[in-house]
Write a protein that holds these residues in place. Structure first.
Motif, PDB file in Angstrom:
ATOM      1  N   ASP A 328       1.055  -3.042  -4.403  1.00 50.82           N
ATOM      2  CA  ASP A 328       0.199  -3.018  -3.216  1.00 50.82           C
ATOM      3  C   ASP A 328      -0.421  -1.641  -2.999  1.00 50.82           C
ATOM      4  O   ASP A 328      -1.610  -1.521  -2.681  1.00 50.82           O
ATOM      5  CB  ASP A 328       0.994  -3.428  -1.970  1.00 50.82           C
ATOM      6  CG  ASP A 328       1.186  -4.939  -1.886  1.00 50.82           C
ATOM      7  OD1 ASP A 328       0.812  -5.634  -2.856  1.00 50.82           O
ATOM      8  OD2 ASP A 328       1.703  -5.419  -0.868  1.00 50.82           O
ATOM      9  N   ASN A 329       0.378  -0.607  -3.147  1.00 53.88           N
ATOM     10  CA  ASN A 329      -0.148   0.748  -2.953  1.00 53.88           C
ATOM     11  C   ASN A 329      -1.165   1.113  -4.039  1.00 53.88           C
ATOM     12  O   ASN A 329      -2.147   1.802  -3.775  1.00 53.88           O
ATOM     13  CB  ASN A 329       0.990   1.768  -2.944  1.00 53.88           C
ATOM     14  CG  ASN A 329       1.766   1.747  -1.640  1.00 53.88           C
ATOM     15  OD1 ASN A 329       1.225   1.414  -0.596  1.00 53.88           O
ATOM     16  ND2 ASN A 329       3.035   2.091  -1.703  1.00 53.88           N
ATOM     17  N   ALA A 332      -4.342  -0.520  -3.070  1.00 49.29           N
ATOM     18  CA  ALA A 332      -4.989   0.220  -1.977  1.00 49.29           C
ATOM     19  C   ALA A 332      -5.614   1.523  -2.485  1.00 49.29           C
ATOM     20  O   ALA A 332      -6.744   1.867  -2.124  1.00 49.29           O
ATOM     21  CB  ALA A 332      -3.977   0.507  -0.871  1.00 49.29           C
ATOM     22  N   SER A 413      -2.552  -5.533   3.178  1.00 50.56           N
ATOM     23  CA  SER A 413      -3.772  -4.818   2.800  1.00 50.56           C
ATOM     24  C   SER A 413      -4.346  -3.917   3.874  1.00 50.56           C
ATOM     25  O   SER A 413      -5.157  -3.030   3.578  1.00 50.56           O
ATOM     26  CB  SER A 413      -4.838  -5.826   2.360  1.00 50.56           C
ATOM     27  OG  SER A 413      -5.011  -6.827   3.339  1.00 50.56           O
ATOM     28  N   PHE A 416      -8.145  -3.038   4.161  1.00 49.08           N
ATOM     29  CA  PHE A 416      -8.857  -3.773   3.112  1.00 49.08           C
ATOM     30  C   PHE A 416      -8.751  -5.292   3.301  1.00 49.08           C
ATOM     31  O   PHE A 416      -9.207  -6.057   2.454  1.00 49.08           O
ATOM     32  CB  PHE A 416      -8.314  -3.397   1.732  1.00 49.08           C
ATOM     33  CG  PHE A 416      -8.470  -1.935   1.405  1.00 49.08           C
ATOM     34  CD1 PHE A 416      -9.730  -1.384   1.223  1.00 49.08           C
ATOM     35  CD2 PHE A 416      -7.363  -1.107   1.309  1.00 49.08           C
ATOM     36  CE1 PHE A 416      -9.881  -0.039   0.935  1.00 49.08           C
ATOM     37  CE2 PHE A 416      -7.504   0.236   1.030  1.00 49.08           C
ATOM     38  CZ  PHE A 416      -8.770   0.778   0.841  1.00 49.08           C
TER      39      PHE A 416
END
Length: 594
Positions: A328-329, A332, A413, A416
Motif C-alpha cells: 500500500d505504501n 501511494a 488509499s 488517492f
C-alpha cells in the motif's frame, strides 16, 4: 485444408475469448505473471505428479480436481501459466482460462464454455465434429439465456467423451490424462456462475470417475469457493505453505544485475562502494516481502524506476524505503510521483474503474484530453501500471488487481481514493463519446458500458444521489459553452434513468429527479446543436407518463405548475430547433392530473 477450414468455421461460430488462454499477450491482457526461470520447481512438480497419475495404475481413488489457493500476489497465475505451457507442449492441455477482474467478458461466465470448447477443438481436432453437431442440433446453445451447465455438457464434456469413445485420442492418452487449467476463479464477477460451474464439475466427475481428465483451479480463498471445493473429491494445495524466499532471492538477484547493466548511476555506485544491494540489504528485503511475488516485482520496479524532476532520488535512496514499506505504501509513493500533473485524478480513476481496458488514445478520447497528457501521468507510474509502447493499439492495465482494491478502499488509499461516485463521471464521458464523432475509438466501449456505470452510480442512497448530482452540475457550469448541451442532455437522461430505481420510491427523490429531468431537457433542447438532435432521436421511445402514475399526488402544486411550464418550454424549443412532431410522446406529463 478442408479440415482446417471446418475448424476455423467452428471457432468463428463459437466466438471464444481469444485473450483468455495462456497464449495471450500478458502485457495487454493481464495477469502478467510468469515463473522466473528455475523457480517454483517443487510446486510445479507436485502439480504434475497429480496430473500425470493414471487411473488404472493408482492404488487410491483418483482426484480429478486440484484446488491450488494462496494470498493475492503469491504467484498462483505464474504457476498456472507454467503448468499450461508444460501440458500444451506434450499435447495434453485441453484448454486454459485466465479470469481477470474488470476485463469485460473475461471476468464473467457468459462465454466461458464456448471459449473452453474453442480451445479444445483446436488442441484436439477429434472433438470438433461433435461440438459442431451439438451446435447444429441446438442452434440456440450459444445464446445468453442458456444455462452454463447445458453449455458445458454439450460443448465440452460430451464432445470430449465422444472422442474418447470412438478411440480418436488414443495417441495423446498414452502420455497421460488431459488437463484444463482455470486460473483466478475468484476474479470472476459472476459468483453464482462460479458456484454453478464448481457444483456441476464435481457432479460430472462423480458420474464419470474413470474419465482421463483433470482440472487445475487456482484462486484466493473466497468463502463461496472454499465451501464447495473443500471436500474429499478435491485435492487441496496451499501455495502459502511453500516457502518462496529462495525463489524470490533468485529473481531479485538476477533483476538487480540486469538493471545495473543499463543504469550508469548503479554502475558508478558499485565501482565506489562494492556490491549493491548488499547481502544484509537483500536479506531484509526478502524478509519484508514475505513470499509475495507481486510485492517483489513492485518493489524492484519502484527501486529502479527513472528519476524525475519531482522525485530525483536514486535507486540507492529508494532501497531503504522499500525495506520499510508494504504494498500500500509503495502504491501511494508511486502515485505521488504524478499527483501534481494535470488530469491525474481523472486518469487514475478511469483506469481503476473501467470495465474493460482501453489504449492510451482511448483513455484520452474518453476524457476529452490529449494522448500526451495521459502518457505524461502514466510514465511515472510504470512500477504499478503497464504502459503500452503504442498509444493506439495496446491497452493500459494494472500490474495487479490489488492496486484496484487499494484505490477503491478509502481506508487504504487516503487522498488517492477513487469514490464510487466517479462512475457518474465515467457515464458522462461514455455519453459524450456516443454523440462525438471524433471519439470513435471509444464509441464501442461507451455504448456497451454506459448503463453499467449508470447502475454503479445510483447505488448511492437517495440523499447522496441528489448531492452528487448537485456537485456534478456545479462542475458542468464551469465547462466551455460548447460542452454544455451534452451536460444538460446527460443530466436529463441520468435523472430519467434514476426515476426507475428503487430509491426513487422516496417521494422527495422522485419529485427532485422528475423536476431535474424536465429542467435539464429544457436547457438541452434550447441549444440548436446537432448532437442534441441525435440524442432526442435516441430518446423517442421514452414517455414520462408511466413513471408518474401513482406518484403525482405527492407533488406540491408549485412543483406541478413548474413542471408544466418547463414541459411547454421544451416543446416550443424542440419545434423551433428540431422541427419534429414525433417528440410529442415526451410530454404526457402536461396532461397528467395532480
Amino acid at each position: 485444408m478442408v479440415a482446417e477450414a471446418v475448424l476455423l468455421d467452428l471457432i468463428l461460430q463459437l466466438n471464444p475469448i481469444f485473450d483468455a488462454s495462456h497464449t495471450r499477450d500478458r502485457t495487454t491482457s493481464p495477469p502478467d505473471s510468469a515463473c522466473f526461470p528455475g523457480t517454483r520447481k517443487g510446486v510445479i512438480q507436485g502439480i504434475t505428479s497429480w496430473a500425470d497419475t493414471r487411473i488404472v495404475l493408482s492404488k487410491t481413488p483418483v482426484v480429478h480436481v486440484y484446488w491450488f489457493h494462496g494470498f493475492a500476489g503469491s504467484g498462483k497465475s505464474a504457476v498456472s501459466l507454467e503448468i499450461a505451457k508444460i501440458y500444451a507442449g506434450s499435447g495434453r492441455l485441453l484448454a486454459s482460462y485466465f479470469f481477470f477482474r474488470n476485463a469485460g467478458d473475461r471476468s464473467r461466465m457468459h462465454r466461458f464454455a464456448a471459449t473452453l470448447a474453442g480451445q479444445m477443438a483446436a488442441a484436439v481436432p477429434a472433438t470438433a465434429s461433435f461440438i459442431k453437431a451439438a451446435l447444429k442440433a441446438e442452434p440456440g446453445l450459444l445464446a445468453q439465456g442458456v444455462s452454463l451447465t447445458m453449455q458445458l455438457e454439450r460443448l465440452v464434456y460430451e464432445p470430449f467423451q465422444a472422442a474418447l469413445k470412438r478411440g480418436l485420442v488414443i495417441k495423446a492418452l498414452v502420455k497421460g490424462p488431459f488437463l484444463i487449467v482455470i486460473d483466478g476463479l475468484d476474479e470472476c464477477e459472476d459468483k453464482h456462475g462460479v458456484a454453478t460451474f464448481i457444483d456441476h464439475l464435481l457432479d460430472f466427475f462423480q458420474r464419470y470417475p474413470s474419465i482421463p481428465l483433470r482440472f487445475l483451479i487456482t484462486s484466493r480463498v473466497e468463502e463461496y469457493i472454499r465451501t464447495r471445493l473443500e471436500n474429499d473429491c478435491v485435492l487441496l494445495g496451499n501455495l502459502n505453505s511453500h516457502s518462496a524466499d529462495e525463489d524470490i532471492e533468485m529473481f531479485l538477484q538476477a533483476s538487480f544485475q540486469g538493471a545495473a547493466v543499463n543504469d550508469r548511476v548503479i554502475q558508478t555506485y558499485v565501482q565506489v562502494h562494492g556490491e549493491w544491494p548488499t547481502k544484509p540489504d537483500m536479506k531484509k528485503l526478502i524478509q519484508h516481502i514475505k513470499g509475495s511475488f507481486v510485492l517483489a516485482a513492485t518493489i524492484f520496479k519502484f527501486i529502479v524506476q527513472p528519476a524525475t524532476e519531482e522525485d530525483p532520488s536514486t535507486p540507492m535512496d529508494r532501497l531503504p524505503l522499500a525495506e520499510m514499506n508494504g504494498l500500500d505504501n509503495l502504491y501511494a509513493q508511486t502515485l505521488a510521483r504524478s499527483q501534481h500533473l494535470p488530469h491525474f485524478r481523472n486518469i487514475i480513476s478511469t483506469v481503476a474503474l473501467l470495465r474493460r481496458s482501453l489504449p492510451i488514445i482511448g483513455i484520452a478520447r474518453l476524457l476529452g484530453i490529449e494522448a500526451f497528457e495521459v502518457v505524461h501521468v502514466l510514465l511515472n507510474l510504470q512500477a504499478i501500471v503497464h504502459v503500452p509502447g503504442t498509444d493506439e493499439r495496446d491497452k493500459v492495465t494494472l500490474c495487479h488487481t490489488s492496486l484496484r482494491d487499494f484505490l477503491t478502499t478509502e481506508s487504504r488509499s487516503g487522498c488517492f481514493f477513487v469514490p464510487p461516485s466517479f462512475h457518474l463521471h465515467l457515464s458522462y464521458y461514455c455519453f459524450a463519446s456516443i454523440y462525438d464523432k471524433s471519439a470513435e475509438i471509444t464509441h464501442g466501449y461507451a455504448k456497451k458500458h454506459i448503463y453499467v456505470h449508470w447502475r454503479r452510480f445510483p447505488e448511492l442512497e437517495a440523499r447522496d444521489l441528489i448531492n452528487e448530482i448537485h456537485i456534478f452540475k456545479a462542475q458542468a457550469c464551469q465547462s466551455p459553452p460548447v460542452k454544455r448541451p451534452l451536460y444538460h442532455a446527460f443530466l436529463c437522461s441520468l435523472s430519467f434513468y434514476s426515476l426507475s430505481l428503487p430509491h426513487s420510491q422516496n417521494s422527495v427523490c422522485l419529485s427532485y429527479l422528475l423536476t431535474e429531468c424536465i429542467e435539464q431537457l429544457v436547457l438541452a433542447v434550447e441549444y440548436p446543436d446537432h448532437r442534441i438532435r441525435l440524442w432526442l432521436q435516441d430518446r423517442l421511445h421514452i414517455t414520462l407518463l408511466p413513471l408518474l402514475r401513482g406518484g403525482t399526488d405527492q407533488f406540491t402544486e408549485h412543483t406541478y405548475v413548474a413542471l408544466q411550464h418547463n414541459v411547454q418550454r421544451a416543446s416550443n424549443a424542440i419545434h423551433a430547433n428540431v422541427s419534429c412532431l414525433e417528440f410529442l410522446p415526451l410530454f404526457h406529463v402536461a396532461e397528467t392530473p395532480r
